[in-house]
Design a protein around this motif. Structure first.
Motif, PDB file in Angstrom:
ATOM      1  N   HIS A   1       0.862  -1.186   0.000  1.00  0.00           N
ATOM      2  CA  HIS A   1       0.000   0.000   0.000  1.00  0.00           C
ATOM      3  C   HIS A   1       0.896   1.233   0.000  1.00  0.00           C
ATOM      4  O   HIS A   1       1.774   1.372   0.845  1.00  0.00           O
TER       5      HIS A   1
ATOM      6  N   ILE B   1       0.780   5.401   0.136  1.00  0.00           N
ATOM      7  CA  ILE B   1      -0.069   6.547   0.459  1.00  0.00           C
ATOM      8  C   ILE B   1       0.644   7.812   0.007  1.00  0.00           C
ATOM      9  O   ILE B   1       1.737   8.128   0.478  1.00  0.00           O
TER      10      ILE B   1
ATOM     11  N   HIS C   1      -1.905  -1.103  -4.188  1.00  0.00           N
ATOM     12  CA  HIS C   1      -2.980  -0.227  -3.696  1.00  0.00           C
ATOM     13  C   HIS C   1      -2.420   1.171  -3.494  1.00  0.00           C
ATOM     14  O   HIS C   1      -1.413   1.354  -2.814  1.00  0.00           O
TER      15      HIS C   1
ATOM     16  N   THR D   1      -3.385   5.073  -2.278  1.00  0.00           N
ATOM     17  CA  THR D   1      -4.272   6.048  -1.646  1.00  0.00           C
ATOM     18  C   THR D   1      -3.633   7.419  -1.790  1.00  0.00           C
ATOM     19  O   THR D   1      -2.438   7.576  -1.527  1.00  0.00           O
TER      20      THR D   1
ATOM     21  N   ASP E   1      -6.496   4.165  -6.277  1.00  0.00           N
ATOM     22  CA  ASP E   1      -7.529   3.240  -5.801  1.00  0.00           C
ATOM     23  C   ASP E   1      -8.444   3.912  -4.783  1.00  0.00           C
ATOM     24  O   ASP E   1      -9.627   3.585  -4.679  1.00  0.00           O
ATOM     25  N   GLU E   2      -7.881   4.836  -4.030  1.00  0.00           N
ATOM     26  CA  GLU E   2      -8.655   5.526  -3.003  1.00  0.00           C
ATOM     27  C   GLU E   2      -8.168   6.965  -2.915  1.00  0.00           C
ATOM     28  O   GLU E   2      -6.966   7.239  -2.951  1.00  0.00           O
TER      29      GLU E   2
ATOM     30  N   VAL F   1      -8.646  10.581  -0.642  1.00  0.00           N
ATOM     31  CA  VAL F   1      -9.182  11.136   0.592  1.00  0.00           C
ATOM     32  C   VAL F   1      -9.036  12.647   0.592  1.00  0.00           C
ATOM     33  O   VAL F   1      -8.085  13.195   0.038  1.00  0.00           O
TER      34      VAL F   1
ATOM     35  N   ILE G   1     -10.589   7.986   7.922  1.00  0.00           N
ATOM     36  CA  ILE G   1      -9.300   7.819   7.257  1.00  0.00           C
ATOM     37  C   ILE G   1      -8.396   6.923   8.087  1.00  0.00           C
ATOM     38  O   ILE G   1      -7.783   5.981   7.586  1.00  0.00           O
TER      39      ILE G   1
ATOM     40  N   ASN H   1      -9.400   3.337   7.896  1.00  0.00           N
ATOM     41  CA  ASN H   1      -9.135   2.699   6.607  1.00  0.00           C
ATOM     42  C   ASN H   1      -7.673   2.314   6.430  1.00  0.00           C
ATOM     43  O   ASN H   1      -7.360   1.274   5.861  1.00  0.00           O
ATOM     44  N   VAL H   2      -6.760   3.155   6.892  1.00  0.00           N
ATOM     45  CA  VAL H   2      -5.350   2.877   6.608  1.00  0.00           C
ATOM     46  C   VAL H   2      -4.564   2.395   7.816  1.00  0.00           C
ATOM     47  O   VAL H   2      -3.480   1.853   7.674  1.00  0.00           O
TER      48      VAL H   2
END
Length: 223
Positions: free
Chosen positions: A70, A72, A96, A98, A116-117, A119, A129, A132-133
């Motif tokens: 993932h 971010i 993934h 974000t 994918d996401e 915020v 938030i 989710n992470v």
């Protein structure tokens, strides 16, 4: 079970908060920023902290970013860098992605190029938030804008026995108390008569300067 591997790009208040929360959860975290001072700050928090320009394909490949579970992207006000970084991550087939968006148009672009996401820290409630992470309902700091934030303040002995109506943070400091956490309980929109106990956590929203005044007077050791 193998730990998930996260990479956080951009170590401002938002990205820094996520990085700290992930590290606290025992996750493997790669912290990335172009600011040497920020990278130095997170070198003792993240599994690894590096200085890198994430709009540079070679730099990202060199970090092995495609192997992370993932990524971010928490880049601040540089929308172009945010878009370029996201595009490169998508082309590298990162599992993934974000990304923090500055506005609705920014979000549309991010989704089209592979995020994918997306915020909006200034629009989405921080607990969502964080859940989710980070997989826990704890928020240390949520940047609403360049000047406003939501922050958790731990109540010390100075606040023990004080009621919200007596503290009157709104008129004295321009801040609002959104909730009071006491152990596993959370009191949203607490009554003015609510009495604070040492060890409580106050979830406060306001201008950064005003929050700092509250923290310096009531939380720190200053008089």
């Amino acid at each position: 079970m193998m730990k998930k591997q996260f990479a956080v790009i951009g170590l401002g208040r938002f990205g820094g908060s996520i990085c700290k929360s992930l590290a606290a959860e025992g996750m493997e975290v790669l912290a990335i920023d172009q600011d040497e001072e920020k990278v130095r700050e997170f070198s003792s928090i993240a599994t690894q902290a590096v200085i890198a320009d994430t709009t540079d394909v070679k730099a990202l490949k060199g970090l092995g970013i495609r192997n992370f579970d993932h990524v971010i992207v928490a880049i601040g006000d540089n929308i172009q860098a945010s878009i370029m970084t996201t595009l490169i991550l998508d082309e590298m087939n990162v599992k993934h992605i974000t990304v923090k968006a500055q506005n609705d148009y920014h979000e549309k672009v991010l989704r089209r190029i592979g995020a994918d996401e997306v915020v909006h820290p200034e629009r989405d409630i921080g607990v969502r938030i964080a859940h989710n992470v980070v997989s826990r309902n704890v928020l240390d700091y949520l940047e609403l804008s360049d000047e406003y934030s939501i922050v958790e303040l731990a109540a010390g002995d100075k606040l023990d026995g004080e009621s919200l109506i007596d503290l009157d943070f709104r008129s004295k400091y321009g801040c609002n108390i959104l909730a009071v956490k006491r152990g596993d309980d959370i009191h949203v929109s607490p009554r003015p008569e609510e009495t604070i106990k040492s060890g409580d956590v106050l979830i406060v929203v306001g201008a950064d300067d005003d929050i700092n005044r509250v923290e310096n007077h009531w939380i720190n050791d200053e008089d």
